[in-house]
Design an enzyme around this catalytic site. Structure first.
Site, PDB file in Angstrom:
ATOM      1  N   LEU A 151      -1.084 -15.618  -8.415  1.00  9.96           N
ATOM      2  CA  LEU A 151      -0.639 -16.820  -7.694  1.00  9.96           C
ATOM      3  C   LEU A 151       0.307 -17.626  -8.580  1.00  9.96           C
ATOM      4  CD1 LEU A 151      -3.806 -18.307  -5.938  1.00  9.96           C
ATOM      5  CD2 LEU A 151      -1.984 -16.944  -4.934  1.00  9.96           C
ATOM      6  N   ALA A 152      -0.059 -17.739  -9.851  1.00 14.10           N
ATOM      7  CA  ALA A 152       0.733 -18.545 -10.780  1.00 14.10           C
ATOM      8  C   ALA A 152       2.128 -17.932 -10.982  1.00 14.10           C
ATOM      9  CB  ALA A 152       0.015 -18.660 -12.121  1.00 14.10           C
ATOM     10  N   CYS A 176       5.464 -14.082   0.848  1.00 11.23           N
ATOM     11  CA  CYS A 176       4.480 -14.452  -0.173  1.00 11.23           C
ATOM     12  C   CYS A 176       4.657 -15.805  -0.854  1.00 11.23           C
ATOM     13  CB  CYS A 176       4.418 -13.348  -1.223  1.00 11.23           C
ATOM     14  SG  CYS A 176       3.743 -11.835  -0.517  1.00 11.23           S
ATOM     15  N   ALA A 221       4.224 -18.724  -8.010  1.00 15.27           N
ATOM     16  CA  ALA A 221       4.528 -20.157  -7.971  1.00 15.27           C
ATOM     17  C   ALA A 221       5.626 -20.496  -8.980  1.00 15.27           C
ATOM     18  CB  ALA A 221       3.264 -20.963  -8.268  1.00 15.27           C
ATOM     19  N   GLY A 270       0.814  -1.225   0.000  1.00 13.45           N
ATOM     20  CA  GLY A 270       0.000   0.000   0.000  1.00 13.45           C
ATOM     21  C   GLY A 270       0.840   1.264   0.000  1.00 13.45           C
TER      22      GLY A 270
END
Ligand code: NAD
Ligand code: UGA
Length: 456
Positions: free
Chosen positions: A222-223, A277, A226, A15
């Protein structure tokens, strides 16, 4: 639709910096960043050398925009009420209880925001998902909003995940590889997407602004994480094989990375990835895959985390097994942040390594140029608590734990040195000055002269 007032909920690592850069590039937009944590807001409003986020270049941006068109406030309701566009940049940690505990993302902060926005709003709003969220979260947010809103207010929810990396956040925000914006296909959904595209267009070339459907955008975040983490686990797994065969991991990375189809980035073998994360996002992906009945897909991604744990463990065992008995040996741990140029220690490999050294009876000296003593103690205490370590045992351990303000004078009296973070001052230190040679365990492959360096 022209946006001239933005509210961002969540004044954290995402933020603060993202809104500072938007404020810099769009002086006509007034931005207020709000947070439930009043101390954090006070720090954002305080001296530039004590901002709550340590990030190269951030202070210079804040200096230009704070009080001009960027404000930090604890008045959440009024800021939401006043704005046309609201970013949600709150934390989405792994759930610790209830269904999906230990895997699924905890959406309670996002849900609280959605409820608050619905209750406070009296005019139409665009809600931007900035936090990293499981795919189809927008549906859930919509449900909450429509349950709590005043009848005549319209809400559009769009997804705009953040791809900045800590330590290079400002640089990343200035020159993003891409900005991703997902929205639904309705007229007002597309109008909301265009409003955000217009903001980013002030400094990001149009061809780098990618618009997609909302589910692709949520899942792409997310991908991406990952895939990045998977590369690190892949190279780390190969580092173990290098050590057995006489191959050299740096030479291997270079040889692999020169293939254009693979590319050279994220092929640096290490003591294991950390940060807030990668682990949580992969766990989330694993949970989602299982939820949709894709067990083989879930197992595939879980392996990325298993190799990461294996690597941290391998490094620690290497140190411990280098001594007949590590009890009371002095080990200097260099670096606590999960990577250089950040003060963030969330899920840093250092926590795992130091904790296991302490539990093995070593005397552990810890140095980091930025992470505070209080933070280091809190990170270790968290593990003590998780492992139900008794108070008596904790006292014994704490007598062997030293958090120090400089490392140079401890080197010659150390039995071993573990380099965990690739801070420049470790790289630049004149290691030839070391008279008595302690065993040096280089977890980041930054030194030429070493006792043990991963993958060599
Ligand atoms: P953070 O913990 O630094 O900041 C989140 C802030 O939200 C906290 O200050 C917290 O007090 C505040 N908050 C929580 N609930 C609130 C509420 N209801 N009202 C007002 N404030 C509230 O987290 P972060 O690192 O900035 O990450 C935020 C999100 O962005 C996460 O989903 C993360 O996965 C994602 N992300 C993080 C990074 C990164 O580098 N840290 C990069 C990309 C994406
Ligand atoms: C990562 C991603 O790079 C960002 O794109 C993403 O926005 C962010 O996560 C997020 O969603 O939070 P970050 O965790 O801040 O960013 O930092 P990285 O540079 O990705 O490093 C993560 C960890 O991997 C660090 O511990 C780093 O030392 C390690 N790493 C990185 C390696 O071990 N080897 C490498 O080759 C690269």
């Amino acid at each position: 639709m022209k946006v001239n007032k933005i509210c961002c909920i969540g004044a954290g690592y995402v933020g603060g910096p993202t809104m500072a850069v938007i404020a810099l590039k769009c002086p006509e937009i007034q931005i207020t960043v709000v947070d439930v944590n009043k101390d954090k807001i006070n720090s954002w409003n305080g001296p530039l050398d004590q901002l709550p986020v340590f990030e190269p270049g951030l202070d210079q941006v804040i200096k230009q925009v704070r009080g001009r068109n960027l404000f930090f406030s604890a008045d959440i309701d009024n800021s939401i009420f006043d704005s046309q566009m609201i970013f949600m940049a709150v934390n989405t940690p792994t759930k610790t209880s209830g269904e999906g505990a230990g895997m699924a993302a905890d959406l309670k902060y996002v849900e609280e925001c959605a409820k608050k926005i619905a209750e406070v709003s009296r005019s139409d709003k665009i809600i931007v998902e900035k936090s990293t969220l499981p795919v189809r979260t927008a549906e859930k947010i919509k449900e909450i909003i429509y349950k709590h809103r005043s009848n005549d207010v319209n809400f559009d929810i769009i997804s705009n995940p953040e791809f900045l990396a800590e330590g290079t956040a400002i640089e990343d925000l200035f020159k993003s590889d891409r900005v991703l914006i997902g929205g639904d296909e309705s007229f007002s959904g597309q109008r909301a997407v265009s409003a955000l595209v217009e903001i980013y267009s002030k400094w990001i070339p149009k061809e780098k602004i990618l618009t997609t459907n909302i589910w692709s955008s949520e899942l792409a975040k997310l991908a991406s994480n990952a895939m990045l983490a998977q590369r690190i686990s892949s190279i780390n797994s190969l580092s173990a094989l290098c050590e057995k065969t006489g191959a050299n991991i740096e030479e291997l990375s270079r040889a692999i990375g020169m293939d254009n189809r693979i590319g050279p980035e994220f092929l640096k073998a290490s003591v294991g990835f950390g940060g807030s994360c990668f682990k949580k996002d992969i766990l989330n992906l694993v949970y989602l895959s299982k939820y949709y009945g894709l067990d083989d897909v879930a197992d595939y991604w879980l392996q990325v985390l298993k190799i990461n744990d294996y690597q941290k463990d391998r490094f620690t065992k290497k140190i411990i097994s280098s001594f007949k008995n590590i009890r009371d040996k002095k080990v200097l741990v260099l670096g606590w942040a999960f990577k250089a140029n950040t003060g963030d220690s969330r899920d840093s490999a250092a926590i795992y390594v130091a904790y296991n050294l302490i539990c093995s009876g070593a005397r552990v000296y810890i140095y980091d140029p930025v992470v505070s003593k209080a933070q280091i103690l809190s990170d270790l205490n968290f593990l003590f608590k998780e492992d139900n370590i008794s108070d008596v045992q904790k006292t014994i351990f704490s007598e062997k734990l030293f958090i120090i303000n400089s490392f140079e004078c401890e080197i010659n009296s150390s039995d071993a040195i573990a380099i965990i973070t690739e801070w420049d001052e470790f790289r630049d230190f004149d290691w030839n000055k070391v008279t008595k040679k302690p065993l040096i365990f280089d977890g980041r492959g930054i030194l030429k002269d070493f006792y043990y360096s991963i993958g060599k």
